[in-house]
Motif scaffolding. Structure first.
Motif, PDB file in Angstrom:
ATOM      1  N   ARG A 120      -6.297  -0.373  15.506  1.00 16.00           N
ATOM      2  CA  ARG A 120      -5.559  -1.287  14.645  1.00 16.00           C
ATOM      3  C   ARG A 120      -6.125  -1.206  13.244  1.00 16.00           C
ATOM      4  NH1 ARG A 120      -5.577  -7.888  15.498  1.00 16.00           N
ATOM      5  NH2 ARG A 120      -3.659  -8.357  14.347  1.00 16.00           N
ATOM      6  N   VAL A 121      -5.254  -1.195  12.233  1.00 18.85           N
ATOM      7  CA  VAL A 121      -5.698  -1.209  10.839  1.00 18.85           C
ATOM      8  C   VAL A 121      -4.946  -2.319  10.121  1.00 18.85           C
ATOM      9  CG1 VAL A 121      -5.980   0.069   8.700  1.00 18.85           C
ATOM     10  CG2 VAL A 121      -6.123   1.283  10.877  1.00 18.85           C
ATOM     11  N   ARG A 122      -5.685  -3.336   9.686  1.00 21.52           N
ATOM     12  CA  ARG A 122      -5.095  -4.456   8.967  1.00 21.52           C
ATOM     13  C   ARG A 122      -5.542  -4.435   7.503  1.00 21.52           C
ATOM     14  NH1 ARG A 122      -7.262  -9.357  12.275  1.00 21.52           N
ATOM     15  NH2 ARG A 122      -8.839  -7.819  12.844  1.00 21.52           N
ATOM     16  N   VAL A 123      -4.643  -4.873   6.633  1.00 26.19           N
ATOM     17  CA  VAL A 123      -4.924  -4.956   5.203  1.00 26.19           C
ATOM     18  C   VAL A 123      -4.718  -6.398   4.778  1.00 26.19           C
ATOM     19  CG1 VAL A 123      -4.264  -4.151   2.907  1.00 26.19           C
ATOM     20  CG2 VAL A 123      -4.205  -2.566   4.856  1.00 26.19           C
ATOM     21  N   MET A 124      -5.662  -6.943   3.991  1.00 27.38           N
ATOM     22  CA  MET A 124      -5.563  -8.359   3.619  1.00 27.38           C
ATOM     23  C   MET A 124      -6.384  -8.667   2.382  1.00 27.38           C
ATOM     24  SD  MET A 124      -7.941  -9.922   6.718  1.00 27.38           S
ATOM     25  CE  MET A 124      -7.195  -8.895   7.988  1.00 27.38           C
ATOM     26  N   ASP A 125      -6.004  -9.738   1.694  1.00 27.44           N
ATOM     27  CA  ASP A 125      -6.765 -10.274   0.573  1.00 27.44           C
ATOM     28  C   ASP A 125      -6.293 -11.706   0.336  1.00 27.44           C
ATOM     29  OD1 ASP A 125      -8.595 -10.416  -1.471  1.00 27.44           O
ATOM     30  OD2 ASP A 125      -7.366  -9.354  -2.940  1.00 27.44           O
ATOM     31  N   THR A 126      -7.001 -12.418  -0.535  1.00 29.94           N
ATOM     32  CA  THR A 126      -6.615 -13.775  -0.914  1.00 29.94           C
ATOM     33  C   THR A 126      -6.282 -13.782  -2.406  1.00 29.94           C
ATOM     34  OG1 THR A 126      -8.150 -14.679   0.729  1.00 29.94           O
ATOM     35  CG2 THR A 126      -7.303 -16.203  -0.943  1.00 29.94           C
ATOM     36  N   PRO A 127      -5.011 -13.653  -2.785  1.00 33.15           N
ATOM     37  CA  PRO A 127      -4.641 -13.618  -4.209  1.00 33.15           C
ATOM     38  C   PRO A 127      -4.956 -14.951  -4.894  1.00 33.15           C
ATOM     39  CG  PRO A 127      -2.866 -12.797  -2.820  1.00 33.15           C
ATOM     40  CD  PRO A 127      -3.866 -13.434  -1.911  1.00 33.15           C
ATOM     41  N   PHE A 128      -5.264 -14.886  -6.188  1.00 36.06           N
ATOM     42  CA  PHE A 128      -5.455 -16.113  -6.951  1.00 36.06           C
ATOM     43  C   PHE A 128      -4.241 -16.424  -7.810  1.00 36.06           C
ATOM     44  CE2 PHE A 128      -7.609 -12.801  -9.567  1.00 36.06           C
ATOM     45  CZ  PHE A 128      -6.848 -12.874 -10.721  1.00 36.06           C
ATOM     46  N   GLY A 129      -3.258 -15.518  -7.850  1.00 40.16           N
ATOM     47  CA  GLY A 129      -2.023 -15.759  -8.585  1.00 40.16           C
ATOM     48  C   GLY A 129      -0.830 -15.530  -7.682  1.00 40.16           C
ATOM     49  N   GLY A 130      -0.138 -16.612  -7.310  1.00 39.92           N
ATOM     50  CA  GLY A 130       0.994 -16.502  -6.411  1.00 39.92           C
ATOM     51  C   GLY A 130       0.573 -16.604  -4.957  1.00 39.92           C
ATOM     52  N   THR A 131       1.553 -16.515  -4.079  1.00 38.00           N
ATOM     53  CA  THR A 131       1.271 -16.581  -2.650  1.00 38.00           C
ATOM     54  C   THR A 131       0.877 -15.203  -2.133  1.00 38.00           C
ATOM     55  OG1 THR A 131       3.540 -16.053  -1.971  1.00 38.00           O
ATOM     56  CG2 THR A 131       3.018 -18.372  -2.422  1.00 38.00           C
ATOM     57  N   PRO A 132       0.191 -15.137  -0.986  1.00 38.10           N
ATOM     58  CA  PRO A 132      -0.107 -13.826  -0.416  1.00 38.10           C
ATOM     59  C   PRO A 132       1.160 -13.004  -0.173  1.00 38.10           C
ATOM     60  CG  PRO A 132      -1.425 -15.501   0.665  1.00 38.10           C
ATOM     61  CD  PRO A 132      -0.446 -16.227  -0.212  1.00 38.10           C
ATOM     62  N   GLU A 133       2.203 -13.663   0.355  1.00 36.10           N
ATOM     63  CA  GLU A 133       3.433 -12.939   0.654  1.00 36.10           C
ATOM     64  C   GLU A 133       4.026 -12.292  -0.597  1.00 36.10           C
ATOM     65  OE1 GLU A 133       3.021 -16.207   3.743  1.00 36.10           O
ATOM     66  OE2 GLU A 133       2.716 -16.003   1.580  1.00 36.10           O
ATOM     67  N   SER A 134       4.094 -13.058  -1.694  1.00 33.42           N
ATOM     68  CA  SER A 134       4.684 -12.504  -2.913  1.00 33.42           C
ATOM     69  C   SER A 134       3.780 -11.459  -3.550  1.00 33.42           C
ATOM     70  CB  SER A 134       4.992 -13.629  -3.915  1.00 33.42           C
ATOM     71  OG  SER A 134       3.813 -14.331  -4.289  1.00 33.42           O
ATOM     72  N   ALA A 135       2.485 -11.688  -3.524  1.00 32.72           N
ATOM     73  CA  ALA A 135       1.546 -10.724  -4.105  1.00 32.72           C
ATOM     74  C   ALA A 135       1.538  -9.423  -3.306  1.00 32.72           C
ATOM     75  CB  ALA A 135       0.142 -11.319  -4.155  1.00 32.72           C
ATOM     76  N   TYR A 136       1.586  -9.529  -1.992  1.00 32.19           N
ATOM     77  CA  TYR A 136       1.635  -8.330  -1.149  1.00 32.19           C
ATOM     78  C   TYR A 136       2.863  -7.490  -1.495  1.00 32.19           C
ATOM     79  CZ  TYR A 136      -1.945 -10.226   2.084  1.00 32.19           C
ATOM     80  OH  TYR A 136      -3.096 -10.704   2.660  1.00 32.19           O
ATOM     81  N   ALA A 137       4.003  -8.178  -1.708  1.00 31.06           N
ATOM     82  CA  ALA A 137       5.248  -7.470  -1.986  1.00 31.06           C
ATOM     83  C   ALA A 137       5.257  -6.863  -3.386  1.00 31.06           C
ATOM     84  CB  ALA A 137       6.436  -8.416  -1.811  1.00 31.06           C
ATOM     85  N   VAL A 138       4.915  -7.665  -4.396  1.00 30.43           N
ATOM     86  CA  VAL A 138       4.960  -7.192  -5.785  1.00 30.43           C
ATOM     87  C   VAL A 138       3.976  -6.059  -6.025  1.00 30.43           C
ATOM     88  CG1 VAL A 138       4.525  -7.854  -8.182  1.00 30.43           C
ATOM     89  CG2 VAL A 138       5.816  -9.383  -6.685  1.00 30.43           C
ATOM     90  N   SER A 139       2.846  -6.106  -5.380  1.00 31.63           N
ATOM     91  CA  SER A 139       1.829  -5.060  -5.561  1.00 31.63           C
ATOM     92  C   SER A 139       2.282  -3.708  -5.043  1.00 31.63           C
ATOM     93  CB  SER A 139       0.537  -5.457  -4.839  1.00 31.63           C
ATOM     94  OG  SER A 139       0.714  -5.423  -3.427  1.00 31.63           O
ATOM     95  N   GLY A 140       3.253  -3.706  -4.142  1.00 30.95           N
ATOM     96  CA  GLY A 140       3.692  -2.462  -3.511  1.00 30.95           C
ATOM     97  C   GLY A 140       2.824  -2.074  -2.329  1.00 30.95           C
ATOM     98  N   ILE A 141       1.749  -2.825  -2.113  1.00 34.13           N
ATOM     99  CA  ILE A 141       0.820  -2.483  -1.043  1.00 34.13           C
ATOM    100  C   ILE A 141       1.439  -2.749   0.329  1.00 34.13           C
ATOM    101  CG2 ILE A 141      -1.373  -3.151   0.023  1.00 34.13           C
ATOM    102  CD1 ILE A 141      -2.523  -3.414  -2.792  1.00 34.13           C
ATOM    103  N   GLU A 142       2.169  -3.842   0.468  1.00 39.94           N
ATOM    104  CA  GLU A 142       2.777  -4.156   1.757  1.00 39.94           C
ATOM    105  C   GLU A 142       3.697  -3.033   2.227  1.00 39.94           C
ATOM    106  OE1 GLU A 142       4.934  -7.850   4.030  1.00 39.94           O
ATOM    107  OE2 GLU A 142       5.263  -7.653   1.867  1.00 39.94           O
ATOM    108  N   GLU A 143       4.598  -2.607   1.357  1.00 37.14           N
ATOM    109  CA  GLU A 143       5.541  -1.552   1.730  1.00 37.14           C
ATOM    110  C   GLU A 143       4.805  -0.260   2.092  1.00 37.14           C
ATOM    111  OE1 GLU A 143       9.426   0.827  -0.125  1.00 37.14           O
ATOM    112  OE2 GLU A 143       8.317  -0.626  -1.344  1.00 37.14           O
TER     113      GLU A 143
END
Length: 209
Positions: A120-143
């Motif tokens: 299993r490989v999980r990727v995670m962080d705690t953004p300080f600007g915006g929600t994790p869901e939105s930051a994951y998406a905007v960063s392009g990292i989630e996709e």
């Protein structure tokens, strides 16, 4: 409260010297500890503790740097539970602004870990600007991570637990994300703004913990 031995504390502190924002303060590095993570083997032959790769292709330079360190297999073994911790700091700027780690670099790490047999490989962080869901998406990292076969995890507050830091002076205890303690491998891959690579916003230097 869970108590960690001095030896255990030093092992993870050394392994995460580049900064483990995963441990409670988002993209700011914090001290922490792992109760039993396996340490990489000592370098042999042409292997190194630190590798620098230059070029315009984020995937290629990531692979080159890891190969110089002895290959991903030096760190990841079959069946391992792996956590990759990039900088996903805000939801209003992507990697081109050096606001996050390059998505291609993160996805390349996921691909290499899975190729080495990681369970299993999980990727995670705690953004300080915006929600994790939105930051994951905007960063392009989630996709990029999902396309590579990895998982994006929103860090849950209930998974933090307080751990004693033996011989601590200013800090004697810290809230640590329990999954970090339990994972076999933790890879810290900061953004270029953290490592200050001259003239580039594409993370052309890769640091490994």
């Amino acid at each position: 409260m869970t108590r960690l031995t001095r030896r255990q504390f030093l092992k993870l502190s050394g392994a995460t010297a580049a900064g483990v924002a995963l441990l409670g303060a988002g993209c700011a590095a914090q001290p922490a500890q792992n109760a039993g993570r396996r340490q990489p083997s000592v370098p042999t032959g042409d292997q190194a503790y630190l590798a620098i790769a230059r070029g315009g292709d984020p995937a290629a330079i990531t692979k080159t740097a890891i190969a110089a360190l002895g290959g991903i297999e030096r760190f990841v073994r079959s069946g391992d539970d792996v956590i990759v911790k990039p900088n996903i700091c805000v939801d209003y700027h992507p990697a081109e602004y050096a606001a996050t780690t390059n998505p291609t670099v993160v996805a390349t790490l996921v691909t290499l870990c899975l190729g080495a047999g990681a369970r299993r490989v999980r990727v995670m962080d705690t953004p300080f600007g915006g929600t994790p869901e939105s930051a994951y998406a905007v960063s392009g990292i989630e996709e990029a991570v999902r396309a590579a076969g990895g998982e994006m995890e929103v860090m849950s507050p209930v998974k933090f637990a307080e751990f004693d830091i033996p011989a601590g002076k200013d800090i004697t205890a810290w809230d640590v994300y329990r999954d970090v303690i339990e994972a076999n491998v933790l890879i810290n891959v900061p953004s270029p703004s953290t490592i200050r690579w001259p003239g580039s916003a594409w993370g052309q230097r890769t640091w490994w913990a």
